[in-house]
Every structure is written in C-alpha cells, then in structure tokens.
Design a protein around this motif. Sequence first.
Motif, PDB file in Angstrom:
ATOM      1  N   ASP A 128       7.627   5.551  19.890  1.00  0.00           N
ATOM      2  CA  ASP A 128       8.076   6.741  20.614  1.00  0.00           C
ATOM      3  C   ASP A 128       7.866   7.007  21.828  1.00  0.00           C
ATOM      4  O   ASP A 128       8.429   7.458  22.805  1.00  0.00           O
ATOM      5  CB  ASP A 128       7.548   7.776  19.538  1.00  0.00           C
ATOM      6  N   SER A 129       6.402   6.716  22.114  1.00  0.00           N
ATOM      7  CA  SER A 129       5.859   6.788  23.419  1.00  0.00           C
ATOM      8  C   SER A 129       6.605   6.052  24.495  1.00  0.00           C
ATOM      9  O   SER A 129       6.963   6.410  25.809  1.00  0.00           O
ATOM     10  CB  SER A 129       4.531   6.579  23.277  1.00  0.00           C
ATOM     11  N   LEU A 130       6.883   4.209  24.014  1.00  0.00           N
ATOM     12  CA  LEU A 130       7.402   3.694  24.985  1.00  0.00           C
ATOM     13  C   LEU A 130       8.991   4.133  25.132  1.00  0.00           C
ATOM     14  O   LEU A 130       9.613   3.824  26.427  1.00  0.00           O
ATOM     15  CB  LEU A 130       7.307   2.286  24.116  1.00  0.00           C
ATOM     16  N   PHE A 131       9.529   4.648  24.092  1.00  0.00           N
ATOM     17  CA  PHE A 131      11.089   5.008  24.399  1.00  0.00           C
ATOM     18  C   PHE A 131      10.935   6.133  25.337  1.00  0.00           C
ATOM     19  O   PHE A 131      11.876   6.155  26.115  1.00  0.00           O
ATOM     20  CB  PHE A 131      11.658   5.519  22.926  1.00  0.00           C
ATOM     21  N   ARG A 132      10.186   7.225  25.221  1.00  0.00           N
ATOM     22  CA  ARG A 132      10.158   8.194  26.311  1.00  0.00           C
ATOM     23  C   ARG A 132       9.633   7.556  27.676  1.00  0.00           C
ATOM     24  O   ARG A 132      10.670   8.262  28.819  1.00  0.00           O
ATOM     25  CB  ARG A 132       9.039   9.219  25.853  1.00  0.00           C
ATOM     26  N   PHE A 133       9.005   6.883  27.752  1.00  0.00           N
ATOM     27  CA  PHE A 133       8.589   6.052  29.014  1.00  0.00           C
ATOM     28  C   PHE A 133      10.042   5.218  29.715  1.00  0.00           C
ATOM     29  O   PHE A 133      10.159   5.406  30.815  1.00  0.00           O
ATOM     30  CB  PHE A 133       7.725   5.106  29.084  1.00  0.00           C
ATOM     31  N   TYR A 134      10.889   4.651  28.665  1.00  0.00           N
ATOM     32  CA  TYR A 134      11.644   3.877  29.328  1.00  0.00           C
ATOM     33  C   TYR A 134      13.150   4.592  28.843  1.00  0.00           C
ATOM     34  O   TYR A 134      14.068   3.746  28.968  1.00  0.00           O
ATOM     35  CB  TYR A 134      11.895   2.659  28.687  1.00  0.00           C
ATOM     36  N   GLU A 135      13.197   5.839  28.803  1.00  0.00           N
ATOM     37  CA  GLU A 135      14.291   6.563  28.252  1.00  0.00           C
ATOM     38  C   GLU A 135      15.501   6.399  29.304  1.00  0.00           C
ATOM     39  O   GLU A 135      16.643   6.087  28.942  1.00  0.00           O
ATOM     40  CB  GLU A 135      14.016   7.811  28.217  1.00  0.00           C
ATOM     41  N   ASP A 136      15.120   6.525  30.542  1.00  0.00           N
ATOM     42  CA  ASP A 136      16.009   6.462  31.736  1.00  0.00           C
ATOM     43  C   ASP A 136      16.599   4.948  31.724  1.00  0.00           C
ATOM     44  O   ASP A 136      18.104   4.898  31.606  1.00  0.00           O
ATOM     45  CB  ASP A 136      15.497   6.606  33.166  1.00  0.00           C
ATOM     46  N   LEU A 137      15.971   3.979  31.397  1.00  0.00           N
ATOM     47  CA  LEU A 137      16.471   2.624  31.290  1.00  0.00           C
ATOM     48  C   LEU A 137      17.362   2.422  30.166  1.00  0.00           C
ATOM     49  O   LEU A 137      18.338   1.546  30.088  1.00  0.00           O
ATOM     50  CB  LEU A 137      15.271   1.447  31.052  1.00  0.00           C
ATOM     51  N   TYR A 138      17.058   3.225  28.788  1.00  0.00           N
ATOM     52  CA  TYR A 138      17.746   3.048  27.917  1.00  0.00           C
ATOM     53  C   TYR A 138      19.437   3.766  28.101  1.00  0.00           C
ATOM     54  O   TYR A 138      20.270   3.101  27.786  1.00  0.00           O
ATOM     55  CB  TYR A 138      17.164   3.800  26.593  1.00  0.00           C
ATOM     56  N   TYR A 139      19.366   4.616  28.808  1.00  0.00           N
ATOM     57  CA  TYR A 139      20.577   5.691  28.950  1.00  0.00           C
ATOM     58  C   TYR A 139      21.470   4.656  29.962  1.00  0.00           C
ATOM     59  O   TYR A 139      22.499   4.587  30.031  1.00  0.00           O
ATOM     60  CB  TYR A 139      20.480   6.974  29.400  1.00  0.00           C
ATOM     61  N   ASP A 140      20.581   4.055  31.100  1.00  0.00           N
ATOM     62  CA  ASP A 140      21.287   3.394  32.023  1.00  0.00           C
ATOM     63  C   ASP A 140      22.016   2.240  31.287  1.00  0.00           C
ATOM     64  O   ASP A 140      23.166   1.619  31.863  1.00  0.00           O
ATOM     65  CB  ASP A 140      20.426   2.846  33.090  1.00  0.00           C
ATOM     66  N   THR A 141      21.221   1.356  30.465  1.00  0.00           N
ATOM     67  CA  THR A 141      21.871   0.450  29.664  1.00  0.00           C
ATOM     68  C   THR A 141      23.085   0.767  28.937  1.00  0.00           C
ATOM     69  O   THR A 141      24.114   0.092  28.808  1.00  0.00           O
ATOM     70  CB  THR A 141      20.701  -0.292  28.845  1.00  0.00           C
ATOM     71  N   LEU A 142      22.943   1.740  28.248  1.00  0.00           N
ATOM     72  CA  LEU A 142      24.095   2.415  27.435  1.00  0.00           C
ATOM     73  C   LEU A 142      25.325   2.646  28.362  1.00  0.00           C
ATOM     74  O   LEU A 142      26.401   2.134  28.124  1.00  0.00           O
ATOM     75  CB  LEU A 142      23.752   3.554  26.738  1.00  0.00           C
ATOM     76  N   GLU A 143      25.104   3.260  29.529  1.00  0.00           N
ATOM     77  CA  GLU A 143      26.259   3.621  30.443  1.00  0.00           C
ATOM     78  C   GLU A 143      26.885   2.173  30.920  1.00  0.00           C
ATOM     79  O   GLU A 143      27.839   2.197  31.035  1.00  0.00           O
ATOM     80  CB  GLU A 143      25.627   4.388  31.549  1.00  0.00           C
ATOM     81  N   LYS A 144      26.083   1.253  31.405  1.00  0.00           N
ATOM     82  CA  LYS A 144      26.477  -0.126  31.844  1.00  0.00           C
ATOM     83  C   LYS A 144      27.340  -1.103  31.009  1.00  0.00           C
ATOM     84  O   LYS A 144      28.153  -1.640  31.095  1.00  0.00           O
ATOM     85  CB  LYS A 144      25.330  -0.758  32.265  1.00  0.00           C
ATOM     86  N   ARG A 145      26.905  -0.760  29.400  1.00  0.00           N
ATOM     87  CA  ARG A 145      27.375  -1.531  28.571  1.00  0.00           C
ATOM     88  C   ARG A 145      28.516  -0.748  27.891  1.00  0.00           C
ATOM     89  O   ARG A 145      29.369  -1.108  26.658  1.00  0.00           O
ATOM     90  CB  ARG A 145      26.621  -1.857  27.548  1.00  0.00           C
TER      91      ARG A 145
END
Length: 546
Positions: A128-145
């Motif tokens: 959960d902590s790693l997800f919070r840290f990389y949350e921006d990357l997660y949403y950017d990846t969703l948007e690009k794909r």
Amino acid sequence: MKKRNKKAIVITAIVMLIGILLILTGFFGGWFAGLFVKDIDYKNIKPEDLGKTINTDIQVFYEDIDLPDKALQVLGDISGDDMALILVDLSALSEVDKSAYYSKSLQYITVSGTLRAVDEAELKDVSDSLFRFYEDLYYDTLEKRGLEDTQENRDNFCELAMTPVIPYCLEIKSIESFNWIPFIPAGVFVFIVALILEICLVFKLKKRIVLPIVYGLMVIIPAVMLFNHIRAMLSVEKQADGLYVMKNYVCTDTREMMDSGSATTDELLDWIFDNHLYGVPNFFNIDKSHAGFGCATFAADTPDGKHLFGRNFDFMETDALLVYSHPEGAYESIGVADIGIFGVSQGSSVSPDSPFGKLIMTVTPYFVVDGMNEKGVGAGILQLDIDEPHQDNGKPDLLVFCAIRGILDYCASVDEALALLESYDIHSDLGNYHLFITDSTGRYVVVEWLDNEMVVTEYQCCTNSVIAPGEFYDMGDPDDRKDTINSCLTNDREVTAEEAMAILDEVHNRKMTEWSCVYNLEDFTVSICLDADYSKVYTFSVEEFR
C-alpha cells in the motif's frame, strides 16, 4: 651533499608520498573498500538464519516509504537486474543513528541486527505504501493506455511494484560507518610540511627563516585565490530542511559562460572548472535523473495592478538553493537552483551542510531553474519529453539549462529575452525543455524548440506538454494541470499572492512537488513552500540580501 642530508631528503620524499596516498584515500577509500564488501546473501536465506544476530556491510540505497521508522533497502547490484529490496526496521536506533543511516546514501555502513520473516499483513502495508508513492505513475500509465481505475489494475500494479521485495525484514540494532573525509586535510598537511622540509634540505635554507614565510604563504595564497568562493560559502544559510540561501560571488561572468560554446553539460563543467576552480579536473557527475522534472508555471495579475509569476518544481526528493546574484554589469536577481543535480542533498553522499557541499553550491547559480530580476522579468524551465534540441545555425552554442541565468542577468523584458535566445544555437543533452517567460508589463510567452526551430507562443501557463499549435501540440507529458490553471485564471481573474499559491496547491504533484514559488515581479519578493506543505510559507525580499 652530506650523507645525513641525503637520507633526510629521501625520508621527506617518502613522507610526501604518504601525504598523497592519504589524500587519495580520503577521496577513494570508501569506493575501494566497497569492492571487498558483500551484502546479505538474500538468495540463500534459510529458516535457521531467522532470529539470529547478523553483522553485514550494506551500501545505503533505499526506497523511502511512509511507514514509521521503516525503509526498503536495496540489496545486490543497484544498477543491474540482480537487485532486491528488503524491509529494514530502524525503530531500535537512536535519532542520531537514524539520521546517520538516511544521510549515508550510496556509502557503505556496517549494520548489526536481526533477520525475521515478514507476514502477509506487513507485506500488505508495504504494498500500500509503494502504491501511494507511485500513485502518479499508476494514473499516468492508465491514462496513456486508456485503462480504467479498477481493483484488478491496482492489484496488478502493486504486484509489479512488489516484484523485487523479498519477504524478510532486517531489524537494525546498531550501525557503524567510517568517515574517510578527514584523510584529505591530513594528507594535505603531511604533504605540505614534507615539501617545506624537502625544499629546506635541498637548497640548504634555514628553517627558522623559511618556515614562517612558507606557512604565511600557505594561508594567504589559497585565501586570495578562493576569496570569492569562501565569501559565497560563508553566505550559505539553512532556512529549513531542504532550503538554503546563498549570495553569488563566483558565477559573475555569465556572458563568458554563454559564449563558451558549450553544447553539452560536460563541456560546460569543463569550462566552469577551468575558469572558477583553476583547472582542477572535472570531478562532477551530473545526476541526469535530476534533469527530468515535472513542473507548472503561470503568470497572473493582482487586484492592485501588480504581476505574479507562479511555479511548481516537481521531482523526487532534492534540496533547493535560493541564490541572490548581482554581478557587475548584470541585473540584480533571485532564483532557485536544484542542488541535487550535483549530488548535494540530505539524502545524497554530499551534505549541503558540509564544506564540500557548500563549495559545490558556489557554482550552481549558472543552473537556476526559475527566478526573477530587478526589471521584473521572471523565467522558469520545464521538462518536455520530446527530442532534444540541437540547433546548427552558425551561432554560439548554449545549453538551454543555462538560459535562465542569461535572461535574469541581461534581459529587461520578454522581448529582450527572446532576442537573447534567438542569438544562440540551443542544445540539450539532458532531454528537451521549454521556457516560460513573463515580465512586469503583464506579457508572457512559452518558448519551445520543436524540430530544432525556436517557436514562441503567447500563453498564460504551461506544464510538461507542448503549447505551440500544430503537429507537436500536447506532445510530451499532457495532463489536466494546464486546464486546471486556466480554469483558475478564466476571465482575466486577478489573484493575490496567497491565491496564486493556492493555485499551485491545486496542481501540485502528489508527493513530488519539491517547492512552489510565487514571485512578485514589482515588489522583488518570492514566497516559497516546500514539499507541498502550503501551511508554511517562506518569504524573501531582495532587501535581505543587499
């Protein structure tokens, strides 16, 4: 020559060699010792190893997670595929030792602790902590794909982030580290004393006459040669964790820097070392990961008719240096430099509180990433994820990274800034960038280098995507920050400095905004918030530096 003198000359020569070896030990001892160090053999941890006290050497390199007194320590080859992450628990350490661990980035330390297994609940906390840290990357990846935010996608992302994490925790009880730096001054002292004795013996000089003169020259000559460096170092003041201020006494020849023909960072650094550090070999290793930063800028009017320049600097953990500069023949200015690009920060191997860190700071005014001058010109540089510019129009070469310094020193308006940029062939070997420039008349432009052509667009804000209409429009890293700023400034809305900072808060990058600045182009002041903490504002007036 007497036999006794010959022996003395040989002995002092050997002592001089020892001094040189001590200096080399100070610079490279840690690296050399690291060649013989092995991390925990994480691939062969056995059940019987759990619960035992282990002593091991580790190279401090960690993923900072938001779990109290815990971090993910890298094991194995940091730069290769043979790498793993192990949870470390620092709760048993004193505050001093905790700070020592976090400040020894990329250095080897000896730790003593207990190895234990990590249960599912704790692994879930780490995930959960790693997800919070990389949350921006997660949403950017969703948007690009073009994907939706679903639990399945979150689980897949977390599974990928957890791939290098091994299910063990090292509960560290104590740490030890060796400080190699004192070897350097010790070696210098030994070498100089031996050199003086060698001169006395070879030329048969009386030591009681020579020594006071030589010792005096040893103090006077470096003091004269490094006078401005020392002044700048003494002017460094820590305002808060991650924020320092400094007066520029060293980088006072911006025109010569701009006309040096430097088309790469290495060429520019070679010029800096030749002109400001007396030809010492270039020992800087630019951290190119610091060259890719996300940002946001805008210009706005205040209700009382003044003009503001707002800027977010979004990146991973780094430290900021507010630089006051007023060289002869240049305009007075204030600007902010990212000193982390030179490996100077609380989380790097060189502390900004150390003399060496402050020495490095003295040459950072060439690399300010945003600022304003006494004429009311404000400028900032922002990353663009497109092809690097390398113009070839027969003009002097200039790194785009250094353009802000030239604008602050020599330009009294947006038009003068554009004319300055037009007079150079712009280059970058650290990625592409665009510039946002505004002035106290209320004019603002975005300058971009697209297919090696300089393109100017009048636009009130920009982030990290191309602003210019046409085939390149919105290329880079588009998101909704630009639209958010535009909506905040619709219908020529006037804003106060506090409201401008609130706009920066609206578009700050979760856990990535290192500083937010609001420059008042008439009052010659800047307000800064650090690490997206908008409850604490640091305000500086140029009057404080004069």
